[in-house]
Design an enzyme around this catalytic site. Structure first.
Site, mmCIF file in Angstrom:
data_model
loop_
_atom_site.group_PDB
_atom_site.id
_atom_site.type_symbol
_atom_site.label_atom_id
_atom_site.label_comp_id
_atom_site.label_asym_id
_atom_site.label_seq_id
_atom_site.Cartn_x
_atom_site.Cartn_y
_atom_site.Cartn_z
ATOM 1 N N SER A 1 1.242 91.790 42.578
ATOM 2 C CA SER A 1 2.202 92.882 42.665
ATOM 3 C C SER A 1 3.367 92.584 41.749
ATOM 4 C CB SER A 1 2.718 93.013 44.091
ATOM 5 O OG SER A 1 3.530 91.901 44.377
ATOM 6 N N LYS A 2 4.022 93.649 41.307
ATOM 7 C CA LYS A 2 5.075 93.457 40.322
ATOM 8 C C LYS A 2 6.281 92.730 40.919
ATOM 9 C CE LYS A 2 6.903 98.141 40.679
ATOM 10 N NZ LYS A 2 6.931 99.457 40.082
ATOM 11 N N ARG A 3 6.315 92.605 42.229
ATOM 12 C CA ARG A 3 7.403 91.834 42.839
ATOM 13 C C ARG A 3 7.301 90.359 42.468
ATOM 14 N NH1 ARG A 3 10.286 93.008 48.525
ATOM 15 N NH2 ARG A 3 11.499 94.690 47.669
ATOM 16 N N GLU B 1 12.848 97.463 40.497
ATOM 17 C CA GLU B 1 11.403 97.554 40.724
ATOM 18 C C GLU B 1 11.002 98.965 41.131
ATOM 19 O OE1 GLU B 1 10.812 94.414 43.542
ATOM 20 O OE2 GLU B 1 10.545 92.934 41.961
ATOM 21 N N ARG C 1 13.989 87.686 37.272
ATOM 22 C CA ARG C 1 13.304 86.817 38.245
ATOM 23 C C ARG C 1 13.416 85.353 37.816
ATOM 24 N NH1 ARG C 1 8.191 88.918 37.801
ATOM 25 N NH2 ARG C 1 8.941 90.870 38.655
#
Ligand code: GLU
Length: 493
Positions: A253-255, A407, A469
């Site tokens: 997932s892009k998280r 996001e 991030r």
């Protein structure tokens, strides 16, 4: 034997996802291995979320990777149109057919009624789902409602008991209790089909023989199988492939990981290496070799070699493989040419030049100013991230919260990015310019550079988020416990 036809059916609702490329690759390899056709269909029945930009990005990214389809919205073909929004009244006609044959029914329940139903089920710990109230109406009542022009949907009938059994090429027999399956809406009140109806109708009309798709669709299979039976059509063979996972085994997932194919393009991976790595997701060559071309994969493809353990998409492993491709397959001239295709070209430089030109006295100033556009993660230290006005803890939290907001941003435009960053600073009661000071460093590598919001727009969502991030990690990261606590706080904002 009928010729094998497979397809990829992406919904154009976001950035082109690695998972789409992975599923496309396996469908392509399977079809080609059997001398069949691989086609591309756009499933854009969700008109609110579908965008032409997303469709273009998906097609461009798949092509960049070297995935080619013999029929599709851009290349045409005998079964077109290949965009569901252009297929006119096909779906409504089929929905009507199901209603007339008694396999589907009209439901006039309003969303308030359905919300009440759900609330009642939740409060009383009952199974959640539609209770079949539309079926309780007499034919006269239904006709009366239709004559009165009351908005309605079409739902499919589902047996209330017993077991649905269907076959999966990798998993064998799968059983799901009918009681777990909802009376799916097939046609929405606006006359548009849902995914389930459109997908089954189109797979049939487009002669699809094998459906290889992600395992998240397993629960849809009972509805699909029943629809094929209702229509009296043969169902394609189903094959649910394991989902890609982050290195911590959670669903990709892009998280946690950049998921857009465009990020990997921007990072400077070779398409053939990325495709090779995607081919290693749950699959291996008979001789287990790690490096192979698409043609080699096709020649050796056997879907039974897919292993169901969740394949891990690990950027370090990808980088290692990409390095092999660069060093072993490109001579120096090709290296130069591929670098030019990657970034040393008009398209790439055009949006950057207006930003840097005002600061350039001589061309030797260009690289120090614009180098961050061509970089991956920046080599920053904690000291460089130190903020004159804010504590490291405040910075870490502000960056993480901003990241979560970003996001969810759909259109990656500098004004919206700016509004989010400013809004987040205000919500956290810090001065926007103090947060921006750190963002500058996080995104561009220095405190004094071109506009950070322009830079983020050009770098794209995945690269920008990956850098934020990376900075949060440099500042100590976010522990699981803290993430939970912060998430709560964030949701309450
Ligand atoms: N439109 C679906 C998707 O977005 C297709 C799923 C399927 O392959 O049936 O993935």
């Amino acid at each position: 034997m009928t010729a094998i036809r497979t397809r990829i059916a992406p919904s154009p609702t976001g950035d082109p996802h690695l998972g789409t490329a992975y599923i496309a690759l396996f469908n392509l390899a399977f079809a080609r291995q059997h001398g069949g056709e691989f086609i591309l269909r756009i499933e854009d029945t969700d008109q609110e979320r579908s965008t032409p930009e997303s469709e273009k990005a998906i097609l461009d990214s798949l092509r960049w990777l070297g995935i080619e389809w013999s029929e599709g919205p851009d290349v045409g073909g005998p079964h077109g149109p290949y965009r569901q929004s252009e297929r006119g009244s096909i779906y409504k006609d089929y929905a009507d057919q199901l209603v007339n044959n008694g396999h589907a029914f009209y439901c006039f329940a309003t969303s308030e009624e359905l919300n009440d139903l759900r609330r009642h089920q939740t409060e009383n710990k009952l199974p959640i789902g539609y209770d079949g109230r539309g079926l309780a109406l007499s034919p006269t009542q239904v006709q009366q409602h239709l004559d009165d022009g009351i908005p309605h949907v079409v739902r499919m009938k589902i047996p209330r008991e017993g077991m649905c059994v269907f076959q999966d090429m990798l998993r064998g027999s799968i059983e799901i209790e009918w009681a777990q399956v909802d009376m799916q809406v097939l046609l929405k009140a606006d006359g548009m089909p849902t995914y389930h109806l459109a997908n089954v109708v189109d797979d049939h009309l487009m002669g699809i023989t094998h459906v290889l798709r992600g395992e998240e669709w397993i629960n849809s299979a009972p509805k699909h199988q029943l629809l094929y039976q209702y229509f009296g059509w043969d169902m394609p063979e189903l094959c649910h492939l394991p989902l890609l996972r982050n290195p911590d085994k959670s669903k990709l997932s892009k998280r946690k990981n950049p998921t857009s194919i465009m990020y990997y393009q921007r990072m400077g991976y070779l398409p053939e290496a990325l495709l090779n790595y995607l081919g290693r997701m749950g699959w291996s060559m008979p001789d287990e070799r790690e490096k192979f071309s698409l043609a080699e994969m096709v020649a050796n493809f056997d879907v039974n070699r897919v292993s169901l353990g969740g394949p891990i998409f690990d950027q370090d492993k990808l980088s290692w493989l990409n390095g092999l491709w660069i060093r072993e397959n490109l001579n120096d001239a090709e290296f130069i040419q591929r670098m030019q295709t990657w970034a040393i070209n008009n398209n790439f430089l055009a949006p950057i030049v207006p930003l840097i030109k005002p600061r350039v006295d001589k061309f030797s100033d260009v690289l120090p100013l614009a180098g961050f556009f061509l970089s991956g993660m920046l080599d920053l230290t904690q000291d460089e991230l130190a903020n004159k006005k804010l504590e490291p803890e405040q910075v870490r939290k502000a960056l993480q919260f901003t990241l979560w907001r970003l996001e969810a941003l759909r259109h990656w435009q500098k004004d919206d990015i700016f509004a989010i960053c400013k809004g987040m600073a205000e919500t956290l009661e810090i001065k926007p310019k103090d947060l921006f000071a750190t963002l500058f460093v996080v995104i561009t590598g220095t405190a004094n550079s071109v506009s950070v919001f322009d830079a983020m727009q050009i770098l794209g969502p995945d690269m920008s988020r990956a850098r934020i991030r990376h900075a949060v990690d440099l500042l100590g990261g976010v522990s699981k416990k803290e993430a939970k606590r912060w998430d709560k706080e964030y949701q309450a904002l």
